[in-house]
Design an enzyme around this catalytic site. Structure first.
Site, PDB file in Angstrom:
ATOM      1  N   CYS A 105     -20.923 -63.260 -46.363  1.00  0.00           N
ATOM      2  CA  CYS A 105     -20.656 -64.554 -46.610  1.00  0.00           C
ATOM      3  C   CYS A 105     -21.421 -65.043 -47.601  1.00  0.00           C
ATOM      4  O   CYS A 105     -21.858 -64.359 -48.820  1.00  0.00           O
ATOM      5  CB  CYS A 105     -20.447 -65.462 -45.476  1.00  0.00           C
ATOM      6  SG  CYS A 105     -19.348 -66.993 -45.987  1.00  0.00           S
ATOM      7  N   HIS A 106     -22.133 -66.134 -47.257  1.00  0.00           N
ATOM      8  CA  HIS A 106     -23.556 -66.778 -48.127  1.00  0.00           C
ATOM      9  C   HIS A 106     -24.414 -66.010 -48.085  1.00  0.00           C
ATOM     10  O   HIS A 106     -25.748 -66.393 -48.845  1.00  0.00           O
ATOM     11  CB  HIS A 106     -23.609 -68.029 -48.043  1.00  0.00           C
ATOM     12  CG  HIS A 106     -22.193 -68.968 -48.466  1.00  0.00           C
ATOM     13  ND1 HIS A 106     -21.163 -69.186 -48.189  1.00  0.00           N
ATOM     14  CD2 HIS A 106     -22.393 -69.676 -49.700  1.00  0.00           C
ATOM     15  CE1 HIS A 106     -20.339 -69.925 -48.733  1.00  0.00           C
ATOM     16  NE2 HIS A 106     -21.111 -70.261 -49.737  1.00  0.00           N
ATOM     17  N   GLY A 107     -24.857 -64.977 -47.117  1.00  0.00           N
ATOM     18  CA  GLY A 107     -26.020 -64.368 -47.141  1.00  0.00           C
ATOM     19  C   GLY A 107     -26.358 -63.305 -48.271  1.00  0.00           C
ATOM     20  O   GLY A 107     -27.659 -63.096 -48.476  1.00  0.00           O
ATOM     21  N   GLY A 108     -25.453 -63.431 -49.106  1.00  0.00           N
ATOM     22  CA  GLY A 108     -25.795 -62.809 -50.531  1.00  0.00           C
ATOM     23  C   GLY A 108     -26.926 -63.503 -51.195  1.00  0.00           C
ATOM     24  O   GLY A 108     -27.445 -63.048 -52.172  1.00  0.00           O
TER      25      GLY A 108
END
Length: 172
Positions: A105-108
């Site tokens: 998810c937003h871990g990128g």
């Protein structure tokens, strides 16, 4: 117990996506991994959906050479975590030594700040598609996949696929 004897860090900070943190953590433990939660402080934090968690250690207390991998859950936490050079440095060191880096998810956002996405296929929340592409990644709209030592997952409904890819990569 395919991961017995392997140590994996899971990042955590205020605003983590509850399921993207807890489900991989539990699956890793179920497979026998020693899991350590790493965050900028040891204070309790709440996820987006109000579940509580607490880091076991801060990044300065973790030796990247002892880690088989690190997992970066999504939510609002990655935007906070990427501001800590100790966090991005830990992710970069695990990646550079060939350890598995799981990103969902937003871990990128953390992977971008760790400078490990240029030239690789990546996925995550559509909300960071432009960020990943601007950092040199090639966007792929798939639930989960492995690209070298990076394991990517898109969003909460894709957690089962992400966990299968993550555990398979760590077991190799």
């Amino acid at each position: 117990m395919r991961l017995r004897g392997k140590k994996v860090a899971v990042l955590v900070a205020e605003g983590f996506e509850d399921l993207e943190y807890w489900v991989p953590l539990m699956r890793l433990r179920e497979e026998g991994a020693e899991v350590v939660s790493v965050g900028p402080s040891l204070d309790p934090v709440r996820g987006k959906n109000a579940l509580q968690a607490r880091a076991d250690v801060t990044p300065d207390q973790v030796d990247a050479s002892e880690l088989a991998g690190v997992v970066v859950p999504g939510g609002w936490a990655p935007d906070k975590l990427r501001r800590y050079p100790e966090i991005t440095g830990l992710v970069r060191r695990v990646h550079e030594r060939g350890g598995i880096v799981g990103v969902i998810c937003h871990g990128g956002l953390v992977a971008i700040s760790a400078r490990i996405v240029e030239g690789v296929r990546a996925t995550g929340s559509l909300g960071i598609k432009d960020d990943l592409e601007n950092a040199g990644a090639v966007w792929v709209d798939k639930p989960a996949f492995r690209e070298g030592n990076l394991v990517w997952g898109r969003v909460v409904p894709d957690i089962p696929d992400f966990c299968r890819e993550l555990i398979s990569a760590l077991a190799d």
